[in-house]
Motif scaffolding. Structure first.
Motif, PDB file in Angstrom:
ATOM      1  N   THR A 122       1.074  -1.131   0.084  1.00 42.65           N
ATOM      2  CA  THR A 122      -0.032  -0.135  -0.139  1.00 42.65           C
ATOM      3  C   THR A 122       0.728   1.255   0.032  1.00 42.65           C
ATOM      4  OG1 THR A 122      -1.991  -1.152   1.140  1.00 42.65           O
ATOM      5  CG2 THR A 122      -1.744   1.442   1.439  1.00 42.65           C
ATOM      6  N   LEU A 123       1.790   1.322   0.935  1.00 41.92           N
ATOM      7  CA  LEU A 123       2.916   2.310   1.126  1.00 41.92           C
ATOM      8  C   LEU A 123       3.700   2.468  -0.389  1.00 41.92           C
ATOM      9  CD1 LEU A 123       4.011   2.131   4.484  1.00 41.92           C
ATOM     10  CD2 LEU A 123       2.302   3.844   3.736  1.00 41.92           C
ATOM     11  N   ALA A 124       4.221   1.577  -0.983  1.00 41.98           N
ATOM     12  CA  ALA A 124       4.756   1.591  -2.130  1.00 41.98           C
ATOM     13  C   ALA A 124       3.843   2.241  -3.240  1.00 41.98           C
ATOM     14  CB  ALA A 124       5.236   0.101  -2.527  1.00 41.98           C
ATOM     15  N   LEU A 125       2.341   1.907  -3.471  1.00 40.67           N
ATOM     16  CA  LEU A 125       1.442   2.572  -4.292  1.00 40.67           C
ATOM     17  C   LEU A 125       1.521   3.759  -4.201  1.00 40.67           C
ATOM     18  CD1 LEU A 125      -0.272   1.595  -6.760  1.00 40.67           C
ATOM     19  CD2 LEU A 125      -1.882   1.190  -4.762  1.00 40.67           C
ATOM     20  N   CYS A 126       1.235   4.144  -2.917  1.00 42.56           N
ATOM     21  CA  CYS A 126       1.189   5.650  -2.497  1.00 42.56           C
ATOM     22  C   CYS A 126       2.406   6.306  -2.804  1.00 42.56           C
ATOM     23  CB  CYS A 126       1.024   5.692  -1.034  1.00 42.56           C
ATOM     24  SG  CYS A 126      -0.753   5.333  -0.290  1.00 42.56           S
ATOM     25  N   VAL A 127       3.629   5.966  -2.575  1.00 43.31           N
ATOM     26  CA  VAL A 127       4.624   6.581  -3.026  1.00 43.31           C
ATOM     27  C   VAL A 127       4.599   6.975  -4.461  1.00 43.31           C
ATOM     28  CG1 VAL A 127       7.183   6.721  -3.117  1.00 43.31           C
ATOM     29  CG2 VAL A 127       6.232   5.832  -1.107  1.00 43.31           C
ATOM     30  N   ILE A 128       4.503   6.118  -5.282  1.00 46.76           N
ATOM     31  CA  ILE A 128       4.391   6.324  -6.579  1.00 46.76           C
ATOM     32  C   ILE A 128       3.568   7.293  -6.882  1.00 46.76           C
ATOM     33  CG2 ILE A 128       3.788   5.330  -8.949  1.00 46.76           C
ATOM     34  CD1 ILE A 128       5.075   2.597  -7.964  1.00 46.76           C
ATOM     35  N   VAL A 129       2.024   7.110  -6.619  1.00 48.30           N
ATOM     36  CA  VAL A 129       0.901   8.077  -6.939  1.00 48.30           C
ATOM     37  C   VAL A 129       1.190   9.325  -6.134  1.00 48.30           C
ATOM     38  CG1 VAL A 129      -1.581   8.447  -6.140  1.00 48.30           C
ATOM     39  CG2 VAL A 129      -0.899   5.984  -6.740  1.00 48.30           C
ATOM     40  N   TRP A 130       1.704   9.547  -5.225  1.00 49.99           N
ATOM     41  CA  TRP A 130       2.156  10.925  -4.510  1.00 49.99           C
ATOM     42  C   TRP A 130       3.248  11.582  -5.406  1.00 49.99           C
ATOM     43  CZ3 TRP A 130       2.455   9.028   1.285  1.00 49.99           C
ATOM     44  CH2 TRP A 130       1.331   8.790   1.854  1.00 49.99           C
ATOM     45  N   VAL A 131       4.264  10.898  -5.564  1.00 51.35           N
ATOM     46  CA  VAL A 131       5.375  11.533  -6.444  1.00 51.35           C
ATOM     47  C   VAL A 131       4.907  11.999  -7.962  1.00 51.35           C
ATOM     48  CG1 VAL A 131       7.443  11.099  -7.601  1.00 51.35           C
ATOM     49  CG2 VAL A 131       7.060  10.252  -5.295  1.00 51.35           C
ATOM     50  N   CYS A 132       4.254  11.121  -8.409  1.00 53.30           N
ATOM     51  CA  CYS A 132       3.765  11.546  -9.992  1.00 53.30           C
ATOM     52  C   CYS A 132       2.791  12.545  -9.755  1.00 53.30           C
ATOM     53  CB  CYS A 132       2.820  10.166 -10.489  1.00 53.30           C
ATOM     54  SG  CYS A 132       4.000   8.821 -11.078  1.00 53.30           S
ATOM     55  N   GLY A 133       1.731  12.474  -8.812  1.00 55.23           N
ATOM     56  CA  GLY A 133       0.834  13.498  -8.516  1.00 55.23           C
ATOM     57  C   GLY A 133       1.549  14.878  -8.409  1.00 55.23           C
ATOM     58  N   LEU A 134       2.271  14.706  -7.197  1.00 53.41           N
ATOM     59  CA  LEU A 134       2.999  16.162  -7.000  1.00 53.41           C
ATOM     60  C   LEU A 134       3.893  16.847  -8.080  1.00 53.41           C
ATOM     61  CD1 LEU A 134       3.849  15.356  -3.292  1.00 53.41           C
ATOM     62  CD2 LEU A 134       1.903  16.822  -4.002  1.00 53.41           C
ATOM     63  N   THR A 135       4.723  15.866  -8.656  1.00 55.23           N
ATOM     64  CA  THR A 135       5.561  16.493  -9.767  1.00 55.23           C
ATOM     65  C   THR A 135       4.793  16.820 -11.074  1.00 55.23           C
ATOM     66  OG1 THR A 135       6.320  14.367 -10.121  1.00 55.23           O
ATOM     67  CG2 THR A 135       7.747  15.464  -8.852  1.00 55.23           C
TER      68      THR A 135
END
Length: 223
Positions: free
Chosen positions: A23-36
């Protein structure tokens, strides 16, 4: 009941921890892509309202009308069958959630830039600041403080949306909880344990967003 919850957490800690890591790995990808990407697209949308702004608004409006569950299923089953490919469901979920997050962040950044009062910029230039200095010393600090609460709240929402990834067989924490429940059938205790996991992660972020909103966010049009 409390004892039963912590007994389940202890007994199945390895499986729950593995699901939480997914779940956290999925979140990191989603967060990084979304924010950048979202920040970049939001900036371009404000700078080029016709060329970039209108298409991004249209895509954002379209995505807002599609339930995330429908988007996940469509990307994972019909689309892949049409293209004749098989993609790991983890990456399908990461793409779908990142897409939603990108346009959510884009809307926040674009709105903040478009609605930024021009008198602040004029005042900076009158004071002898260059365009770069105006952005660095005036626009960026104010806009950052304005958008950070909404950005944090959006990222918490994205974390919660990762639960839907279980429906396309991503082995995140909710799917692990479902498998444990299918084995011992103690839904109250298992989903209470799941709620505890999310409270531990989400409450501090929501609290920080609320604190920053109260401390920094205000109506910039106020005189």
């Amino acid at each position: 009941m409390v004892t039963a919850v912590f007994t389940i957490i202890s007994q199945y800690r390895e499986g729950l921890l593995q699901g939480l890591l997914v779940t956290l790995a999925l979140c990191v990808i989603v967060w990084v892509c979304g924010l950048t990407i979202g920040t970049l697209l939001g900036s371009l949308s404000a700078q080029y309202p016709n060329e970039v702004g209108k298409p991004s608004k249209a895509l954002s409006f379209t995505l807002s009308g599609i339930p995330i569950l429908v988007l996940l299923f469509w990307l994972h089953y019909p689309l892949q069958e049409m293209l004749g490919v098989v993609i790991n469901p983890f990456f399908t979920a990461a793409f779908a959630l990142s897409l939603v997050n990108i346009f959510a962040v884009t809307d926040i950044v674009r709105t903040a830039l478009v609605e930024f009062p021009s008198q602040y910029i004029v005042a900076g230039k009158v004071s002898g600041l260059s365009n770069r200095e105006v952005f660095k010393k005036i626009q960026f600090p104010i806009i950052f403080r304005q958008i950070i609460p909404a950005i944090l709240t959006t990222q918490v929402n994205m974390l919660q949306l990762t639960l839907f990834a279980s429906l396309i067989s991503v082995e995140e924490i909710f799917r692990v909880a479902q498998r444990i429940n299918a084995s011992i059938y103690k839904p109250v205790e298992i989903y209470t344990a799941l709620a505890i996991f999310f409270l531990i992660i989400c409450l501090p972020l929501n609290g920080l967003a609320l604190y920053l909103k109260r401390k920094y966010t205000r109506n910039l049009s106020e005189k």
